[in-house]
Design a protein around this motif. Structure first.
Motif, PDB file in Angstrom:
ATOM      1  N   UNK A 229      16.181   5.773  11.436  1.00 44.81           N
ATOM      2  CA  UNK A 229      15.478   4.789  10.914  1.00 44.81           C
ATOM      3  C   UNK A 229      14.581   3.912  10.256  1.00 44.81           C
ATOM      4  N   UNK A 230      13.445   3.156   9.646  1.00 44.43           N
ATOM      5  CA  UNK A 230      13.014   2.514   9.908  1.00 44.43           C
ATOM      6  C   UNK A 230      13.057   2.231   9.153  1.00 44.43           C
ATOM      7  N   UNK A 231      12.105   0.361   9.101  1.00 44.94           N
ATOM      8  CA  UNK A 231      12.454  -0.707   7.523  1.00 44.94           C
ATOM      9  C   UNK A 231      10.943   0.482   7.146  1.00 44.94           C
ATOM     10  N   UNK A 232      10.417  -0.032   6.034  1.00 43.74           N
ATOM     11  CA  UNK A 232       9.548   0.375   5.576  1.00 43.74           C
ATOM     12  C   UNK A 232       8.884  -1.075   4.405  1.00 43.74           C
ATOM     13  N   UNK A 233       7.328  -1.843   4.565  1.00 47.98           N
ATOM     14  CA  UNK A 233       7.229  -2.020   3.133  1.00 47.98           C
ATOM     15  C   UNK A 233       5.874  -1.941   2.984  1.00 47.98           C
ATOM     16  N   UNK A 234       5.569  -2.003   1.599  1.00 48.38           N
ATOM     17  CA  UNK A 234       3.883  -2.097   0.340  1.00 48.38           C
ATOM     18  C   UNK A 234       3.790  -3.306  -0.017  1.00 48.38           C
ATOM     19  N   UNK A 235       2.690  -3.447   0.236  1.00 52.42           N
ATOM     20  CA  UNK A 235       2.364  -4.263  -0.416  1.00 52.42           C
ATOM     21  C   UNK A 235       1.080  -4.257  -1.281  1.00 52.42           C
ATOM     22  N   UNK A 236       0.418  -4.797  -2.296  1.00 49.53           N
ATOM     23  CA  UNK A 236      -0.424  -4.954  -2.400  1.00 49.53           C
ATOM     24  C   UNK A 236      -1.848  -4.820  -1.650  1.00 49.53           C
ATOM     25  N   UNK A 237      -3.354  -5.087  -2.145  1.00 55.88           N
ATOM     26  CA  UNK A 237      -4.388  -4.395  -1.587  1.00 55.88           C
ATOM     27  C   UNK A 237      -4.225  -3.638  -0.120  1.00 55.88           C
ATOM     28  N   UNK A 238      -3.370  -2.120  -0.205  1.00 56.31           N
ATOM     29  CA  UNK A 238      -3.620  -1.016   0.749  1.00 56.31           C
ATOM     30  C   UNK A 238      -2.945  -2.074   2.074  1.00 56.31           C
ATOM     31  N   UNK A 239      -1.469  -2.261   1.943  1.00 56.07           N
ATOM     32  CA  UNK A 239      -0.868  -2.950   3.242  1.00 56.07           C
ATOM     33  C   UNK A 239       0.255  -1.644   2.845  1.00 56.07           C
ATOM     34  N   UNK A 240       0.450  -1.653   4.160  1.00 56.51           N
ATOM     35  CA  UNK A 240       1.496  -0.552   4.197  1.00 56.51           C
ATOM     36  C   UNK A 240       2.338  -1.196   5.910  1.00 56.51           C
ATOM     37  N   UNK A 241       3.391  -1.297   6.044  1.00 59.27           N
ATOM     38  CA  UNK A 241       4.225  -1.945   7.287  1.00 59.27           C
ATOM     39  C   UNK A 241       5.420  -0.941   7.620  1.00 59.27           C
ATOM     40  N   UNK A 242       5.022  -0.505   8.955  1.00 56.97           N
ATOM     41  CA  UNK A 242       6.473   0.161   9.219  1.00 56.97           C
ATOM     42  C   UNK A 242       7.293  -0.334   9.987  1.00 56.97           C
ATOM     43  N   UNK A 243       8.345  -0.995  10.267  1.00 59.91           N
ATOM     44  CA  UNK A 243       9.069  -1.808  11.787  1.00 59.91           C
ATOM     45  C   UNK A 243      10.116  -0.919  12.224  1.00 59.91           C
ATOM     46  N   UNK A 244      10.446  -0.956  13.365  1.00 62.97           N
ATOM     47  CA  UNK A 244      11.306  -0.192  14.128  1.00 62.97           C
ATOM     48  C   UNK A 244      11.724  -1.121  15.224  1.00 62.97           C
ATOM     49  N   UNK A 245      13.172  -1.449  15.248  1.00 57.01           N
ATOM     50  CA  UNK A 245      13.988  -2.068  16.174  1.00 57.01           C
ATOM     51  C   UNK A 245      15.218  -1.597  16.853  1.00 57.01           C
ATOM     52  N   UNK A 246      14.570  -1.015  17.892  1.00 55.80           N
ATOM     53  CA  UNK A 246      16.189  -1.090  18.561  1.00 55.80           C
ATOM     54  C   UNK A 246      16.155  -1.087  19.982  1.00 55.80           C
ATOM     55  N   UNK A 247      17.929  -1.136  20.110  1.00 53.00           N
ATOM     56  CA  UNK A 247      18.277  -1.119  21.607  1.00 53.00           C
ATOM     57  C   UNK A 247      19.366  -0.583  21.935  1.00 53.00           C
ATOM     58  N   UNK A 248      19.292   1.041  21.475  1.00 54.82           N
ATOM     59  CA  UNK A 248      20.102   1.513  22.931  1.00 54.82           C
ATOM     60  C   UNK A 248      19.464   1.955  23.950  1.00 54.82           C
TER      61      UNK A 248
ATOM     62  N   UNK B 166       1.559  -0.828  10.768  1.00 50.07           N
ATOM     63  CA  UNK B 166       0.866  -1.195  10.273  1.00 50.07           C
ATOM     64  C   UNK B 166      -0.797  -0.950   9.395  1.00 50.07           C
ATOM     65  N   UNK B 167      -0.470  -0.462   8.246  1.00 47.75           N
ATOM     66  CA  UNK B 167      -2.087  -0.348   7.345  1.00 47.75           C
ATOM     67  C   UNK B 167      -2.218  -1.603   6.614  1.00 47.75           C
ATOM     68  N   UNK B 168      -3.865  -1.416   7.785  1.00 46.53           N
ATOM     69  CA  UNK B 168      -4.436  -2.874   6.511  1.00 46.53           C
ATOM     70  C   UNK B 168      -5.822  -2.410   5.924  1.00 46.53           C
ATOM     71  N   UNK B 169      -6.273  -2.050   4.826  1.00 43.63           N
ATOM     72  CA  UNK B 169      -7.616  -1.400   4.555  1.00 43.63           C
ATOM     73  C   UNK B 169      -7.750  -0.582   4.709  1.00 43.63           C
ATOM     74  N   UNK B 170      -6.988   0.341   5.291  1.00 44.59           N
ATOM     75  CA  UNK B 170      -7.044   1.308   5.769  1.00 44.59           C
ATOM     76  C   UNK B 170      -6.929   1.571   7.030  1.00 44.59           C
ATOM     77  N   UNK B 171      -7.013   0.425   7.534  1.00 44.63           N
ATOM     78  CA  UNK B 171      -6.868   0.825   9.541  1.00 44.63           C
ATOM     79  C   UNK B 171      -5.345   0.932  10.043  1.00 44.63           C
ATOM     80  N   UNK B 172      -5.266   2.118  10.739  1.00 52.12           N
ATOM     81  CA  UNK B 172      -3.794   1.956  11.802  1.00 52.12           C
ATOM     82  C   UNK B 172      -3.717   0.866  12.651  1.00 52.12           C
ATOM     83  N   UNK B 173      -2.754  -0.590  13.135  1.00 53.51           N
ATOM     84  CA  UNK B 173      -2.538  -0.083  14.109  1.00 53.51           C
ATOM     85  C   UNK B 173      -1.111  -0.450  14.377  1.00 53.51           C
ATOM     86  N   UNK B 174      -1.164  -0.451  15.641  1.00 51.21           N
ATOM     87  CA  UNK B 174       0.685  -0.448  16.284  1.00 51.21           C
ATOM     88  C   UNK B 174       0.692  -1.673  17.458  1.00 51.21           C
TER      89      UNK B 174
END
Length: 149
Positions: free
Chosen positions: A101-120, A75-83
């Protein structure tokens, strides 16, 4: 003749151990890049442990749901990446079951989230994971015991 039968018994025992089903559990990497920069991409698991999701406590708001998958959140919140890497309770592996493939979401105030779920496989919430296949293990054990006979 008795030594030959003991060798077959030992080989049979080890082959039996290879096919024991340990249940529906998966081991996932567990970390947060805020506490450990090695959790970020590129992922460095040299100081990070895996945890068995079968031992995770149920969530209070989903008391009957078990952790059966791994998840990586970027996720990127206010320009800072977190894992974040951890066990996952809900979700679908990848998109349409395709874990590439991962699920990606964006929001207001410069927020980006990518969620990768796996079970392999165990540790699938990293970039690279090594896994020995049971057939290779059987061939190695069989080769060792064949030399003993």
């Amino acid at each position: 003749m008795a030594i030959l039968n003991i060798n077959y018994l030992i080989i049979s025992f080890f082959l039996f151990l290879c096919f024991i089903n340990t249940g529906d559990s998966i081991q996932c990497w567990y970390c947060n890049s805020r506490n450990d920069p090695k959790c970020a991409d590129p992922f460095d698991n040299s100081t990070i442990n895996m945890k068995n999701c079968a031992f995770e406590q149920s969530l209070s708001h989903y008391p009957k749901v078990k952790a059966t998958m791994c998840r990586k959140i970027r996720q990127k919140v206010h320009g800072e990446w977190r894992y974040f890497r951890d066990c996952a309770y809900l979700g679908e592996p990848g998109i349409g079951g395709d874990e590439r493939y991962c699920l990606m979401r964006t929001g207001s105030y410069n927020i980006f989230v990518e969620i990768c779920t796996c079970v392999g496989k165990d540790g699938c919430n990293s970039a690279v994971s090594l896994q020995i296949h049971a057939l290779i293990l059987i061939l190695i054990i069989g080769n060792i015991f064949a030399k003993l006979i």
